[in-house]
Design a protein around this motif. Structure first.
Motif, PDB file in Angstrom:
ATOM      1  N   UNK A 101      68.424  39.185  70.028  1.00 46.65           N
ATOM      2  CA  UNK A 101      67.493  38.076  70.180  1.00 46.65           C
ATOM      3  C   UNK A 101      67.640  37.450  71.564  1.00 46.65           C
ATOM      4  N   UNK A 102      66.587  36.810  72.074  1.00 49.69           N
ATOM      5  CA  UNK A 102      66.698  36.144  73.378  1.00 49.69           C
ATOM      6  C   UNK A 102      67.621  34.928  73.274  1.00 49.69           C
ATOM      7  N   UNK A 103      68.278  34.598  74.375  1.00 47.84           N
ATOM      8  CA  UNK A 103      69.178  33.450  74.405  1.00 47.84           C
ATOM      9  C   UNK A 103      68.346  32.182  74.554  1.00 47.84           C
ATOM     10  N   UNK A 104      68.330  31.345  73.535  1.00 48.90           N
ATOM     11  CA  UNK A 104      67.462  30.175  73.492  1.00 48.90           C
ATOM     12  C   UNK A 104      68.118  28.907  74.039  1.00 48.90           C
ATOM     13  N   UNK A 105      69.392  28.965  74.373  1.00 53.64           N
ATOM     14  CA  UNK A 105      70.113  27.739  74.721  1.00 53.64           C
ATOM     15  C   UNK A 105      70.250  27.495  76.220  1.00 53.64           C
ATOM     16  N   UNK A 114      72.125  18.706  63.986  1.00 51.79           N
ATOM     17  CA  UNK A 114      71.264  19.730  63.373  1.00 51.79           C
ATOM     18  C   UNK A 114      70.277  20.356  64.356  1.00 51.79           C
ATOM     19  N   UNK A 115      70.454  20.104  65.643  1.00 51.17           N
ATOM     20  CA  UNK A 115      69.607  20.759  66.631  1.00 51.17           C
ATOM     21  C   UNK A 115      70.118  22.179  66.867  1.00 51.17           C
ATOM     22  N   UNK A 116      71.428  22.308  67.089  1.00 49.87           N
ATOM     23  CA  UNK A 116      72.028  23.627  67.329  1.00 49.87           C
ATOM     24  C   UNK A 116      73.330  23.732  66.540  1.00 49.87           C
ATOM     25  N   UNK A 117      73.425  24.788  65.765  1.00 49.63           N
ATOM     26  CA  UNK A 117      74.680  25.149  65.100  1.00 49.63           C
ATOM     27  C   UNK A 117      75.190  26.425  65.724  1.00 49.63           C
ATOM     28  N   UNK A 118      76.493  26.627  65.588  1.00 46.26           N
ATOM     29  CA  UNK A 118      77.066  27.896  66.024  1.00 46.26           C
ATOM     30  C   UNK A 118      78.012  28.392  64.940  1.00 46.26           C
ATOM     31  N   UNK A 169      74.093  20.324  54.870  1.00 51.34           N
ATOM     32  CA  UNK A 169      73.524  19.671  56.048  1.00 51.34           C
ATOM     33  C   UNK A 169      72.080  20.051  56.348  1.00 51.34           C
ATOM     34  N   UNK A 170      71.475  20.914  55.540  1.00 49.64           N
ATOM     35  CA  UNK A 170      70.101  21.331  55.800  1.00 49.64           C
ATOM     36  C   UNK A 170      70.039  22.470  56.799  1.00 49.64           C
ATOM     37  N   UNK A 171      68.830  22.787  57.254  1.00 56.00           N
ATOM     38  CA  UNK A 171      68.608  23.910  58.165  1.00 56.00           C
ATOM     39  C   UNK A 171      68.574  23.405  59.607  1.00 56.00           C
ATOM     40  N   UNK A 172      69.356  23.992  60.518  1.00 56.55           N
ATOM     41  CA  UNK A 172      69.313  23.568  61.920  1.00 56.55           C
ATOM     42  C   UNK A 172      68.074  24.141  62.613  1.00 56.55           C
ATOM     43  N   UNK A 173      67.744  23.588  63.767  1.00 61.39           N
ATOM     44  CA  UNK A 173      66.632  24.141  64.547  1.00 61.39           C
ATOM     45  C   UNK A 173      67.015  25.493  65.136  1.00 61.39           C
ATOM     46  N   UNK A 174      68.251  25.593  65.635  1.00 64.05           N
ATOM     47  CA  UNK A 174      68.737  26.831  66.260  1.00 64.05           C
ATOM     48  C   UNK A 174      70.107  27.143  65.695  1.00 64.05           C
ATOM     49  N   UNK A 179      76.593  37.178  68.757  1.00 68.60           N
ATOM     50  CA  UNK A 179      75.701  38.326  68.872  1.00 68.60           C
ATOM     51  C   UNK A 179      74.244  37.936  69.096  1.00 68.60           C
ATOM     52  N   UNK A 180      73.796  36.792  68.564  1.00 70.67           N
ATOM     53  CA  UNK A 180      72.404  36.404  68.787  1.00 70.67           C
ATOM     54  C   UNK A 180      72.160  34.938  68.422  1.00 70.67           C
TER      55      UNK A 180
END
Length: 189
Positions: A101-105, A114-118, A169-174, A179-180
């Motif tokens: 996948x493309x790197x979105x960050x 909840x904007x970005x999880x890793x 915590x719900x679904x994050x945006x990213x 790996x992706x």
């Protein structure tokens, strides 16, 4: 090398072979009697415990009443070509069919929870192998949302950790891993 060559001096022969003349006269000294004794003990112990590295072997020698530091043990084991047998961690095997996948960050300001999880997998060395640790974390707050331990690289423990984080915590945006990166705003996980 011929020391009594009729046409070439020793100096010229060394120059042609790019050797230092001092290397002609070097006589190796060999190991001291004490080191030979240590090597014998290391060899005997290594046959019984082939997973012992220099640290464990140095502790074994200390328990037996010998004064021999780890660096000396490491040098002697290297000289004897003794390499400990242990299980290697398998944390970086990529599946050939996985999409990249493309790197979105890149240059993305992270300003809210909840904007970005890793998620990342690491290994914890144990006495007889490894435990694998997966952690899901929120990048904004640096809070660990969930984690799991496993004694194998089975994907189930990773999925369980992710499901727990999503439930709490719900679904994050990213969602970002080594790996992706997945943009979850366009689809549900």
């Amino acid at each position: 090398m011929k020391k009594d060559h009729p046409d070439l001096s020793v100096r010229r022969q060394c120059s042609l072979l790019t050797l230092a003349r001092s290397s002609l006269y070097y006589q190796p000294r060999g190991e001291s009697a004490e080191n030979l004794k240590f090597m014998e003990i290391i060899d005997r112990q290594f046959l019984e415990t082939p997973w012992y590295g220099s640290r464990q072997m140095a502790r074994h020698l200390a328990r037996a009443g010998h004064k021999c530091g780890r660096h000396r043990v490491r040098r002697l084991m290297k000289l004897m070509r003794l390499v400990p047998i242990y299980q290697e961690p398998k944390t970086s095997k990529k599946h050939p069919e996985h999409k990249i996948y493309p790197y979105l960050l890149k240059d993305l300001p992270i300003t809210r929870p909840n904007q970005v999880w890793c998620a990342d997998i690491s290994y914890i060395p144990m006495r007889r192998g490894f435990l694998y640790l997966v952690a899901v974390m929120d990048w904004h707050s640096r809070k660990v949302l969930s984690w799991r331990l496993s004694n194998s690289m089975d994907a189930r423990f990773c999925v369980e950790a992710l499901k727990e984080a999503l439930a709490g915590y719900g679904v994050p945006e990213i969602f970002n891993t080594d790996s992706h990166t997945i943009d979850t705003s366009s689809r549900m996980v």
